[in-house]
Scaffold this active site. Structure first.
Site, PDB file in Angstrom:
ATOM      1  N   GLU A 162      -4.710  49.731  43.256  1.00  0.00           N
ATOM      2  CA  GLU A 162      -4.382  48.407  42.717  1.00  0.00           C
ATOM      3  C   GLU A 162      -5.579  47.761  42.034  1.00  0.00           C
ATOM      4  O   GLU A 162      -5.903  46.600  42.265  1.00  0.00           O
ATOM      5  CB  GLU A 162      -3.829  47.512  43.832  1.00  0.00           C
ATOM      6  CG  GLU A 162      -2.587  48.105  44.484  1.00  0.00           C
ATOM      7  CD  GLU A 162      -1.955  47.230  45.551  1.00  0.00           C
ATOM      8  OE1 GLU A 162      -2.664  46.396  46.142  1.00  0.00           O
ATOM      9  OE2 GLU A 162      -0.740  47.403  45.787  1.00  0.00           O
ATOM     10  N   GLU A 203       4.250  39.314  54.985  1.00  0.00           N
ATOM     11  CA  GLU A 203       4.442  39.445  53.536  1.00  0.00           C
ATOM     12  C   GLU A 203       5.867  39.870  53.175  1.00  0.00           C
ATOM     13  O   GLU A 203       6.473  39.303  52.276  1.00  0.00           O
ATOM     14  CB  GLU A 203       3.429  40.473  52.999  1.00  0.00           C
ATOM     15  CG  GLU A 203       3.608  40.771  51.524  1.00  0.00           C
ATOM     16  CD  GLU A 203       2.589  41.759  50.993  1.00  0.00           C
ATOM     17  OE1 GLU A 203       1.758  42.274  51.766  1.00  0.00           O
ATOM     18  OE2 GLU A 203       2.621  42.014  49.768  1.00  0.00           O
ATOM     19  N   ASP A 247       4.788  50.417  52.284  1.00  0.00           N
ATOM     20  CA  ASP A 247       4.001  49.185  52.334  1.00  0.00           C
ATOM     21  C   ASP A 247       4.612  48.135  53.261  1.00  0.00           C
ATOM     22  O   ASP A 247       5.222  47.182  52.787  1.00  0.00           O
ATOM     23  CB  ASP A 247       3.878  48.618  50.913  1.00  0.00           C
ATOM     24  CG  ASP A 247       2.769  47.589  50.810  1.00  0.00           C
ATOM     25  OD1 ASP A 247       2.091  47.354  51.814  1.00  0.00           O
ATOM     26  OD2 ASP A 247       2.587  47.020  49.709  1.00  0.00           O
TER      27      ASP A 247
HETATM   28  C1  BDP Z   1       0.171  45.032  49.450  1.00  0.00           C
HETATM   29  C2  BDP Z   1      -0.099  43.600  49.139  1.00  0.00           C
HETATM   30  C3  BDP Z   1      -1.390  43.396  48.409  1.00  0.00           C
HETATM   31  C4  BDP Z   1      -2.503  44.100  49.159  1.00  0.00           C
HETATM   32  C5  BDP Z   1      -2.146  45.558  49.327  1.00  0.00           C
HETATM   33  C6  BDP Z   1      -3.156  46.296  50.191  1.00  0.00           C
HETATM   34  O1  BDP Z   1       0.970  43.114  48.353  1.00  0.00           O
HETATM   35  O2  BDP Z   1      -1.624  42.014  48.326  1.00  0.00           O
HETATM   36  O3  BDP Z   1      -3.708  43.966  48.498  1.00  0.00           O
HETATM   37  O4  BDP Z   1      -0.932  45.674  50.007  1.00  0.00           O
HETATM   38  O5  BDP Z   1      -2.845  46.552  51.334  1.00  0.00           O
HETATM   39  O6  BDP Z   1       1.139  45.044  50.449  1.00  0.00           O
HETATM   40  O7  BDP Z   1      -4.240  46.637  49.719  1.00  0.00           O
END
Ligand code: BDP
Length: 724
Positions: A295, A417, A389
């Site tokens: 990401e 979340e 996730d």
């Molecule tokens: C996702 C989240 C994001 C996090 C990412 C992570 O949406 O904000 O940065 O995981 O775990 O679930 O790095």
């Protein structure tokens, strides 16, 4: 005295007492209110006449202070400290191989009518845990007659991961802003820091990662390190170490180097010097947590190096000081570049791989499994519980059991979340237990995830369990009061994986609210059912990742416009005229091949697959016959509706107890449950209306009809939803 004066004084007194005693949830499960059972109070007072705690380390002083507050509150009289010979509650240091560095024993002994309670440990820290255990017994109104317990943690690193930014925003935070006030640190030590440490110590949490995995290199500059050191000093007496997230490109961003290549000697040297600086300020600094090449975060792959190269470089820098590296396995396949309208043709770059092998489910395994055995001894690979996730329900990540030479650290998410965020009451213990109890079969029957995480199955010296924090500066810490129970769960489960969800709920309710049997029984049931209700109104039968983009608040199964195909809901549910679900068997992405054959067999046949996971692994026809005898479509409708009914049941249960809960907390929970009910209806209606465009089947008559159109649900926008 005139009547007016008397009235005025009475009013002032009333005002003060209500102010002082208003319950706002700040005290968490450490309330220490006077025992409300008169007979038991008399017994307790008879037994606990004075306490002896020898020594004078910072931790011993913390124990004395906690006992003073706790016992004085619970018993209603100032507690006396005495020496070992005369005291009736005695803390002693011993040398015992069974107790280890953090364990304790506690027991009571009655000789000629006089009861003595003895708490033993090898270390001050063990005594601290024993102290909190003792106070918990009292808060739960347990008998002190002849009992004997030995308790030592199964997992070494029991950590909270804060996704807190230096500007005090909290990624995926729904409880206000960060409790770390970086601006006033290091000189101002907020009482919250101390109460945070007390709460963690009371449940055995022994580490905290202060900063977001989407890291900011600035925290590694000397100005911030001094602030970190102030927090470390505050937490140390409570047995809590601090950790930081390390941005991989820090040598460039704050070090002035041209590269962050882990093989480059100047980069290696930079991290070594940085580690030295940190350990000079914080001799017991825990180490680094790293999110790399995921990401948008930089990482070793930017230099064509592997995750092992990156982790090992950092591991070498902290190794001389006993530090560790937690390297996250939350990564994507870099080859999946762009989405098109058809998820089947989403890979358009020239290194294109067919969608089947690009299934996001498989990506962490594909990148990490080949690296097994290449990591330094002080590296743990931190794996999220499921392959995607933090969804309401996921099968376990296939990395558990697959990387046998590497200690794998569990990463759960306390902050909700994907579980209704700040408004939904969802008790997470059943979710965590479901994963921990699942058999991976990687070393024969009984190879449960819990045994991999605690290091016993593949014998590792270090082991860890972390969870993304749900804590913010809201007065009650977690926004939703019941979020406190999830924080509590992390500590208790990391200490003892065998403890049941029922027990965790029971302990938390008794300490947080009341020991009244009817209250405890009913609220426990409410909590234990809350997760399944949420799964049903959001993602029943194995649906996953169908929430809105970005802030992830609310349903958006129709969403298909994000730049990576595997971020889009349509990629995950794959609804079409023929059916719904992601085929991960050999005819599809074959993600199931990442599991042991026994696990694969459990899921690979559409007719025998556990229906909880049906749409995780199969694309199933709308008319497929379910075990209930219904068609898949009817079953889906029923499940969504069950979720809504589940929330209404929670509301009814809660409303029964208006007279047993203080007004402030009662109203808070009641209002949030009513929001939750609306959100459950929203999820059900939006999802059923959308999926109906494919199934073309009627919603069964027994089920409440959506009162809005699909267009309405699609039009909803929440640009300022929190946590994003
Ligand atoms: C996702 C989240 C994001 C996090 C990412 C992570 O949406 O904000 O940065 O995981 O775990 O679930 O790095």
């Amino acid at each position: 005295m005139t009547r007016q004066l008397i009235l005025a004084i009475t009013l002032i007194v009333l005002l003060f007492t209500t102010r002082l005693f208003a319950e706002d949830g700040y005290r968490l499960w450490l309330r220490y209110d006077k025992i409300d059972n008169p007979a038991l109070l008399i017994q307790y007072k008879k037994i606990i006449q004075s306490v002896s705690v020898k020594g004078n380390s910072p931790t011993i002083n913390v124990i004395r202070q906690e006992l003073k507050n706790g016992l004085t509150g619970l018993l209603g009289d100032e507690i006396k400290f005495a020496d070992t010979e005369t005291a009736s509650v005695i803390f002693i240091k011993v040398t015992s191989p069974t107790l280890g560095a953090e364990g304790f024993s506690i027991g009571s002994n009655t000789v000629s009518g006089k009861t003595t309670i003895i708490i033993k440990a090898n270390t001050d820290k063990g005594l601290l845990y024993g102290c909190f255990y003792f106070l918990r017994l009292l808060q739960m109104q347990q008998s002190l007659d002849n009992f004997s317990i030995i308790s030592a943690p199964e997992i070494k690193l029991r950590l909270l991961d804060h996704w807190d930014n230096l500007n005090r925003s909290v990624e995926r935070g729904y409880a206000g802003i960060s409790i770390w006030n970086w601006h006033t640190l290091p000189d101002y030590i907020d009482q919250r820091y101390i109460d945070y440490a007390r709460a963690n110590a009371s449940i055995g949490i022994n580490g905290t990662v202060l900063t977001n995995v989407n890291a900011n290199a600035l925290v590694l500059t000397s100005m911030y390190l001094n602030k970190v050191a102030a927090l470390a000093n505050t937490f140390r007496p409570y047995g809590i170490k601090v950790y930081l997230t390390a941005r991989f490109s820090s040598p460039i961003e704050i070090g002035g180097l041209k590269t962050a290549d882990p093989i480059d000697p100047s980069v290696q040297q930079w991290w070594k010097v940085k580690a030295k600086e940190i350990y000079k300020l914080i001799p017991d600094f825990g180490g680094f947590l790293v999110k790399a090449n995921s990401e948008g975060q930089p990482g070793p792959q930017n230099y064509n190096r592997t995750h092992a190269d990156g982790a090992n470089m950092l591991a070498d820098a902290v190794a001389p000081y006993g530090g560790i590296i937690m390297w996250r396995a939350f990564v994507y396949d870099v080859r999946v570049q762009k989405a098109t309208e058809d998820y089947g043709a989403d890979v358009v770059d020239k290194n294109a791989v067919p969608i089947a092998s690009a299934d996001r489910f498989k990506q962490a395994y594909e990148q990490f499994k080949p690296l097994d055995g290449q990591f330094r001894k002080n590296v743990l690979v931190q794996v999220k519980n499921g392959p995607i996730d933090f969804q309401p329900r996921e099968p376990f990540s296939p990395l558990f059991g697959a990387m046998q030479q590497t200690p794998l650290m569990m990463e759960f998410q306390l902050t909700q979340e994907y579980l209704g965020q700040g408004t939904n009451l969802v008790f997470e213990a059943p979710l965590f237990k479901e994963v921990l109890n699942t058999d991976t079969y990687t070393k024969g029957k009984g190879s449960v995830v819990a045994k991999i995480v605690d290091g016993s199955l593949y014998t590792h010296d270090i082991s860890g369990m972390a969870a993304v924090s749900n804590i913010g500066n809201d007065r009650n810490w977690t926004g939703n009061l019941f979020g406190q129970a999830n924080w509590y769960t992390l500590g208790r489960l990391a200490w003892n994986g065998n403890i049941s969800s029922e027990q965790i709920a029971d302990e938390w309710i008794r300490q947080t609210f009341s020991n009244s049997k009817i209250f405890v029984d009913d609220i426990k049931e409410l909590m234990l059912n809350s997760r399944e209700a949420m799964v049903n109104y959001m993602t029943p039968l194995g649906l996953h990742h169908i929430m809105a983009n970005g802030h992830h608040y609310g349903p958006a199964p129709w969403s298909d416009n994000l730049p990576r195909a595997d971020w889009n809901p349509v990629y995950y549910h794959r609804a079409d005229a023929a059916g719904i679900g992601f085929d991960r068997t050999a005819t599809g992405s074959n993600a199931l091949a990442q599991y042991a054959p026994e696990v694969r067999r459990l899921y690979e046949n559409v007719n025998t697959c556990d229906e909880k996971f049906l749409l995780w692994f199969h694309h199933v026809s709308w008319t497929h016959k379910m075990r209930s005898g219904r068609t898949l479509w009817d079953e889906l409708c029923n499940k969504y509706n069950d979720g809504v009914l589940g929330v209404r049941k929670m509301q009814n249960t809660w409303n029964k107890f208006e007279n047993m809960v203080d007004k402030e907390r009662f109203e808070q929970v009641k209002m949030l449950l009513s929001i939750q009910e609306k959100e459950a209806v929203w999820w059900r209606n939006a999802c059923l209306l959308y999926f109906q465009t494919f199934s073309k089947m009627e919603i069964p008559t027994a089920i409440e009809k959506p009162d809005r159109t699909l267009e309405y649900y699609k039009s909803l926008k929440f640009p300022y939803a929190p946590g994003n």
